[in-house]
Design a protein around this motif. Structure first.
Motif, PDB file in Angstrom:
ATOM      1  N   VAL A 111      94.016  38.305 -23.179  1.00 28.40           N
ATOM      2  CA  VAL A 111      94.378  37.348 -22.799  1.00 28.40           C
ATOM      3  C   VAL A 111      94.836  36.953 -21.042  1.00 28.40           C
ATOM      4  O   VAL A 111      96.053  37.654 -20.031  1.00 28.40           O
ATOM      5  N   SER A 173     100.166  33.616 -24.830  1.00 25.50           N
ATOM      6  CA  SER A 173      98.672  34.605 -25.082  1.00 25.50           C
ATOM      7  C   SER A 173      99.636  34.727 -26.676  1.00 25.50           C
ATOM      8  O   SER A 173      97.917  35.029 -27.681  1.00 25.50           O
ATOM      9  N   TRP A 179      94.625  30.195 -27.545  1.00 29.50           N
ATOM     10  CA  TRP A 179      93.989  29.799 -27.426  1.00 29.50           C
ATOM     11  C   TRP A 179      92.523  29.889 -27.445  1.00 29.50           C
ATOM     12  O   TRP A 179      92.320  28.257 -27.385  1.00 29.50           O
TER      13      TRP A 179
END
Length: 258
Positions: A111, A173, A179
């Motif tokens: 991420v 993350s 996300w």
């Protein structure tokens, strides 16, 4: 020939056959773990090699050693079958547990988070929160980690709440609701990426390692930028990126925080 010698020879033959079977089974499992779940550099960062060695060691103890202890050709056929079933059951449980641990610790998402990449493992994700993620990110991948980014806070209240969660140890993350696809964070990523000249100046003792990563990337140094690559157990990695597309090109075990 002495019967005890024959019995000993047969015991060793049975044990060696079992050892050979375990070796090839461990090799196949290792291919999956290293080749799919923990591709380079994640098996080095997250201990994938140690997991394979642990699985092999446990299975050597639970399998061939028990075979050597219990195998006796003088036993009845029924007794030998019971021993084999017992050994197979113990070994299957040990093997299954080892694979389960490897699967739980596998990296699922890499991420982009503010100014670095963070490795998110399957065990790090609260499964009940996955429904908050975009539809294509609600199932944790089994074919290797996927590169994504995180969105910006929607308002001040969310920003304050995010800071509180980060202080408590839950970084953005690790929150599926934050996300987003890798491409949506690309502009910010390229803005945050740093030059190789800066890295070379800060880490002169690791010039050879950096140059090796540049060669692996297959681009000129002027075409590459980099960002730190981190996880909870190892902060001393970087990822080299294409300076135009932001795509990861190679990795190096270099501390990117300075």
């Amino acid at each position: 020939m002495d019967r005890s010698l024959i019995a000993g020879t047969l015991k060793w033959h049975a044990t060696l056959i079992h050892v050979s079977g375990i070796f090839f089974l461990s090799f196949a499992i290792g291919v999956v773990i290293i080749g799919v779940w923990y591709p380079w550099p994640f098996y080095a960062m997250l201990g994938g090699i140690k997991l394979i060695l642990l699985i092999m060691a446990v299975n050597m103890v639970c399998g061939p050693l028990l075979t050597f202890i219990l195998w006796n050709p003088a036993k009845s056929c029924k007794a030998l079958i019971v021993d084999c079933v017992l050994i197979a059951g113990i070994q299957s449980c040990a093997l299954g547990y080892g694979i389960f641990i490897a699967a739980q610790a596998r990296p699922v998402y890499i991420v982009f988070e503010v100014d670095r990449f963070r490795v998110v493992r399957a065990i790090d994700v609260n499964r009940s929160d996955l429904t908050k993620a975009p539809s294509d990110l609600q199932k944790l991948p089994w074919t290797g980690p996927k590169w994504i980014s995180i969105r910006a806070p929607r308002d001040n209240n969310e920003l304050i709440l995010s800071i509180d969660k980060s202080i408590a140890g839950e970084e953005p993350s690790l929150r599926p609701g934050w996300w987003q696809s890798y491409g949506l964070g690309l502009a910010e990523l390229l803005k945050r990426a740093r030059s190789l000249d800066e890295l070379a100046h800060a880490r002169p003792a690791q010039t050879a390692i950096i140059n090796e990563a540049i060669n692996e990337a297959g681009l000129q140094p002027s075409e590459l930028v980099w960002l730190p690559l981190t996880n909870e157990r190892d902060m001393k990695w970087i990822v080299l990126l294409n300076h135009r597309t932001g795509q990861p090109m190679s990795f190096a075990p270099v501390d990117g925080f300075f």
